[in-house]
Design a protein around this motif. Structure first.
Motif, short mmCIF file in Angstrom:
data_model
loop_
_atom_site.label_atom_id
_atom_site.label_comp_id
_atom_site.label_asym_id
_atom_site.label_seq_id
_atom_site.Cartn_x
_atom_site.Cartn_y
_atom_site.Cartn_z
N ILE A 1 0.86 -1.18 0.00
CA ILE A 1 0.00 0.00 0.00
C ILE A 1 0.89 1.23 0.00
CG2 ILE A 1 -1.81 1.27 1.22
CD1 ILE A 1 -2.57 -1.41 2.54
N THR A 2 0.59 2.14 -0.92
CA THR A 2 1.40 3.36 -1.06
C THR A 2 0.48 4.57 -1.15
OG1 THR A 2 3.01 2.06 -2.32
CG2 THR A 2 3.24 4.46 -2.36
N VAL A 3 0.89 5.68 -0.48
CA VAL A 3 0.15 6.94 -0.56
C VAL A 3 1.07 7.98 -1.18
CG1 VAL A 3 -1.08 8.75 0.70
CG2 VAL A 3 -1.25 6.36 1.46
N ILE A 4 0.59 8.65 -2.25
CA ILE A 4 1.40 9.64 -2.96
C ILE A 4 0.65 10.98 -2.95
CG2 ILE A 4 2.47 10.21 -5.19
CD1 ILE A 4 1.39 6.68 -4.77
N ASP A 5 1.38 12.04 -2.64
CA ASP A 5 0.72 13.36 -2.63
C ASP A 5 0.62 13.92 -4.04
OD1 ASP A 5 3.21 14.32 -3.37
OD2 ASP A 5 3.68 15.14 -1.39
N ALA A 6 0.03 15.10 -4.17
CA ALA A 6 -0.24 15.69 -5.48
C ALA A 6 1.03 16.00 -6.25
CB ALA A 6 -1.08 16.95 -5.32
N GLU A 7 2.16 16.11 -5.55
CA GLU A 7 3.41 16.43 -6.23
C GLU A 7 4.22 15.16 -6.57
OE1 GLU A 7 3.99 20.71 -3.96
OE2 GLU A 7 5.48 19.11 -3.72
N GLY A 8 3.70 13.99 -6.24
CA GLY A 8 4.34 12.72 -6.58
C GLY A 8 5.23 12.19 -5.49
N ASN A 9 5.30 12.84 -4.36
CA ASN A 9 6.12 12.34 -3.26
C ASN A 9 5.41 11.21 -2.55
OD1 ASN A 9 8.17 14.34 -3.66
ND2 ASN A 9 6.78 15.84 -2.72
N VAL A 10 6.14 10.21 -2.15
CA VAL A 10 5.58 9.06 -1.44
C VAL A 10 5.44 9.42 0.03
CG1 VAL A 10 5.86 6.64 -0.82
CG2 VAL A 10 6.59 7.45 -3.08
N LEU A 11 4.20 9.45 0.54
CA LEU A 11 3.94 9.78 1.95
C LEU A 11 3.95 8.52 2.81
CD1 LEU A 11 1.02 12.35 1.41
CD2 LEU A 11 3.48 12.79 1.65
N PHE A 12 3.55 7.40 2.22
CA PHE A 12 3.50 6.16 2.98
C PHE A 12 3.71 4.98 2.04
CE2 PHE A 12 1.01 2.46 4.34
CZ PHE A 12 1.60 2.19 5.56
N ASP A 13 4.46 3.97 2.52
CA ASP A 13 4.66 2.71 1.77
C ASP A 13 4.77 1.60 2.80
OD1 ASP A 13 5.84 1.90 -1.32
OD2 ASP A 13 6.04 0.44 0.31
N SER A 14 3.87 0.61 2.67
CA SER A 14 3.80 -0.46 3.66
C SER A 14 4.97 -1.43 3.58
CB SER A 14 2.49 -1.24 3.52
OG SER A 14 2.44 -1.85 2.23
N ASN A 15 5.72 -1.42 2.52
CA ASN A 15 6.80 -2.39 2.33
C ASN A 15 8.18 -1.77 2.19
OD1 ASN A 15 4.70 -4.17 2.28
ND2 ASN A 15 5.19 -5.11 0.30
N ALA A 16 8.26 -0.43 2.24
CA ALA A 16 9.56 0.20 2.04
C ALA A 16 9.62 1.53 2.78
CB ALA A 16 9.81 0.42 0.55
N ASP A 17 10.87 2.00 3.00
CA ASP A 17 11.09 3.29 3.64
C ASP A 17 10.85 4.39 2.61
OD1 ASP A 17 13.87 4.73 5.55
OD2 ASP A 17 11.79 5.39 5.24
N THR A 18 10.07 5.37 2.96
CA THR A 18 9.72 6.44 2.03
C THR A 18 10.87 7.40 1.78
OG1 THR A 18 8.83 7.79 3.82
CG2 THR A 18 7.29 6.32 2.69
N VAL A 19 11.86 7.39 2.67
CA VAL A 19 12.97 8.32 2.53
C VAL A 19 13.79 7.95 1.29
CG1 VAL A 19 15.05 9.28 3.59
CG2 VAL A 19 13.07 8.68 5.02
N GLY A 20 14.00 8.92 0.43
CA GLY A 20 14.83 8.71 -0.76
C GLY A 20 14.13 8.00 -1.90
N MET A 21 12.83 7.75 -1.79
CA MET A 21 12.10 7.06 -2.88
C MET A 21 11.90 7.99 -4.06
SD MET A 21 9.24 4.71 -0.92
CE MET A 21 8.82 3.91 -2.45
N ASP A 22 11.86 7.47 -5.23
CA ASP A 22 11.66 8.26 -6.45
C ASP A 22 10.29 8.91 -6.47
OD1 ASP A 22 14.14 7.43 -7.24
OD2 ASP A 22 13.38 5.75 -8.47
N ASN A 23 10.21 9.96 -7.25
CA ASN A 23 8.93 10.61 -7.45
C ASN A 23 8.02 9.69 -8.26
OD1 ASN A 23 6.94 12.44 -8.92
ND2 ASN A 23 7.85 13.84 -7.42
N HIS A 24 6.77 9.51 -7.81
CA HIS A 24 5.85 8.56 -8.43
C HIS A 24 4.84 9.23 -9.35
CE1 HIS A 24 7.66 5.66 -5.88
NE2 HIS A 24 6.67 4.76 -5.93
N LEU A 25 5.05 10.48 -9.62
CA LEU A 25 4.06 11.18 -10.44
C LEU A 25 4.02 10.65 -11.88
CD1 LEU A 25 2.00 13.44 -10.04
CD2 LEU A 25 3.70 15.05 -10.94
#
Length: 455
Positions: free
Chosen positions: A70-94
């Motif tokens: 489960i992943t939550v992405i804000d309007a700018e493509g930043n990952v706010l939450f990821d159930s299987n990984a650390d959100t720090v340093g994750m690529d933009n998902h936009l």
């Protein structure tokens, strides 16, 4: 034919089984994929209305959901939450297809295949009320993995169906070919051949061809009786001489000569027709022959006496051996014809001043007719062919003596009708001897003929 047809049916069956297996596998995999996507959509909608900070903490702590991302992405493509990984340093998902589509349309879907083709990752994204996107993902088997797991069962099923098809093809092949084999075994009684409706056109064609073959055989005999290129020579001569006479191109003193030539050509033409008709009659399987006790020496002597004038005209001495009792069971007319043809042949192919000696030699169960001459002889390589129709050893000489080329063919047929064996011995330049060995009795003779032959 049966074996080839059997293999063809088995090949078609095998191809059908393989195609059916592939199609069913594709259909089942499509249903499987739709179920995975449906489950993802259901989970995403449930999470949309239950999402909160407490939900995030529970999801992170639940080990049972490690295969469900489960992943939550804000309007700018930043990952706010990821159930299987650390959100720090994750690529933009936009730029993710499903995320981009969710921001634009409210939800989005994509499937990404793994490099090893063992797993596919399914993504479904939905727009939350706060403007962020909730994305759920899960891994599922690819079609290759699906097929690999199904191979053992499919192989077992394939073998079973193939065995059934093999047995069915053998039965069908046997039933299909049986009427053809029956027809081949019983061509003479075709109406009794068992056939099925689908085979009727084929059998009708076979019957028609069989009838055509029989007709062709009859036509060949009729052709022998009515048509021959040998007829062209006298007809051409008659036509040519007649045209010269018609146009007054012949001097008066030459008219008798041309008339004689026309008469000779006409006589040759009649002789050809008579011999062709006679040969056709001898070849007919339905002719009736009346046999009787015949003194071969007496018939030979009478025939030779009738031919002395022809022999004297060719300056050939014709003699016959002294009388002995040489009765055989035969058809008198045919024997006269045989002796006539043999003597005519030896006279015609003789030298001036030559001789022909005819003898009849009795044996215990046979009587031999020998006609020997001092003529031109027959080359050894041609001796086997002299009894063929229209075959001539010396074509030029044959034209001169008026031979039709059918005399020895007629002799051969008459000898065969009487169960006699005919042989020839010859040496080029020294002459020839024809020997016809008659049995005293032949198969098929009438009881009256047997009785007369025994007297």
């Amino acid at each position: 034919m049966k074996k080839r047809l059997n293999w063809q049916l088995m090949g078609i069956s095998l191809l059908g089984i393989v195609c059916t297996t592939l199609i069913l596998s594709a259909v089942f995999f499509g249903l499987y994929r739709e179920q995975v996507l449906y489950d993802l959509k259901t989970d995403a909608h449930i999470l949309k209305y239950a999402w909160s900070s407490e939900t995030e903490e529970k999801l992170e702590a639940d080990e049972a959901l490690k295969d469900f991302r489960i992943t939550v992405i804000d309007a700018e493509g930043n990952v706010l939450f990821d159930s299987n990984a650390d959100t720090v340093g994750m690529d933009n998902h936009l730029d993710r297809p499903e995320v981009e589509e969710a921001f634009e349309a409210g939800d989005g879907l994509s499937i990404r295949e793994s490099r090893t083709m063992g797993k596919n990752t399914y993504y479904y994204a939905i727009l939350l009320e706060d403007g962020s996107v909730l994305r759920v993902a899960t891994e599922a088997s690819s079609i290759w993995t699906f097929l690999l797991h199904a191979v053992p069962l499919l192989f077992l099923l394939l073998c079973l169906v193939f065995i059934l098809c093999l047995a069915a093809s053998r039965v069908l092949t046997r039933r299909l070919v049986a009427p053809i084999e029956s027809l081949a075994r019983d061509m003479t009684n075709q109406e009794a051949v068992p056939i099925y409706q689908e085979m009727e056109p084929f059998v009708a064609t076979i019957r028609k061809q069989h009838e055509e073959i029989l007709r062709a055989s009859d036509m060949r005999r009729e052709f022998t009786a009515n048509v021959s290129h040998e007829l062209k020579t006298p007809l051409t001569a008659i036509s040519g001489y007649a045209e010269l006479l018609e146009n007054n191109l012949v001097p008066a003193e030459e008219v008798p000569h041309f008339g004689e030539e026309i008469r000779a050509s006409a006589a040759r033409l009649l002789a050809l027709i008579d011999d062709i008709l006679r040969l056709s009659q001898l070849e007919s399987p339905v002719q009736e022959i009346r046999y009787e006790a015949v003194d071969l020496w007496q018939v030979t002597r009478d025939t030779v006496e009738e031919m002395r004038i022809s022999a004297e005209r060719e300056e050939v001495q014709l003699t016959v051996s002294a009388r002995v009792n040489c009765e055989i069971c035969a058809n008198r007319q045919m024997i006269e014809e045989l002796v006539t043809n043999l003597c005519s042949n030896d006279i015609g192919y003789n030298y001036r001043g030559g001789s022909v000696f005819v003898s009849v030699l009795p044996g215990k169960d046979t009587v031999t007719l020998s006609v020997q001459d001092t003529g031109i002889g027959i080359p050894e390589e041609q001796q086997e062919r002299i009894f063929e129709r229209f075959y001539r050893v010396d074509k030029g000489r044959s034209r001169t003596v008026g031979g039709t080329g059918l005399g020895l063919a007629i002799v051969k047929h008459i000898a065969a009708q009487h169960g006699a064996a005919i042989t020839v011995r010859s040496e080029v330049g020294k002459g020839s001897e024809f020997r016809v060995v008659f049995p005293r009795r032949i198969p098929g003779q009438t009881p009256e003929a047997k009785e007369k032959a025994d007297i």
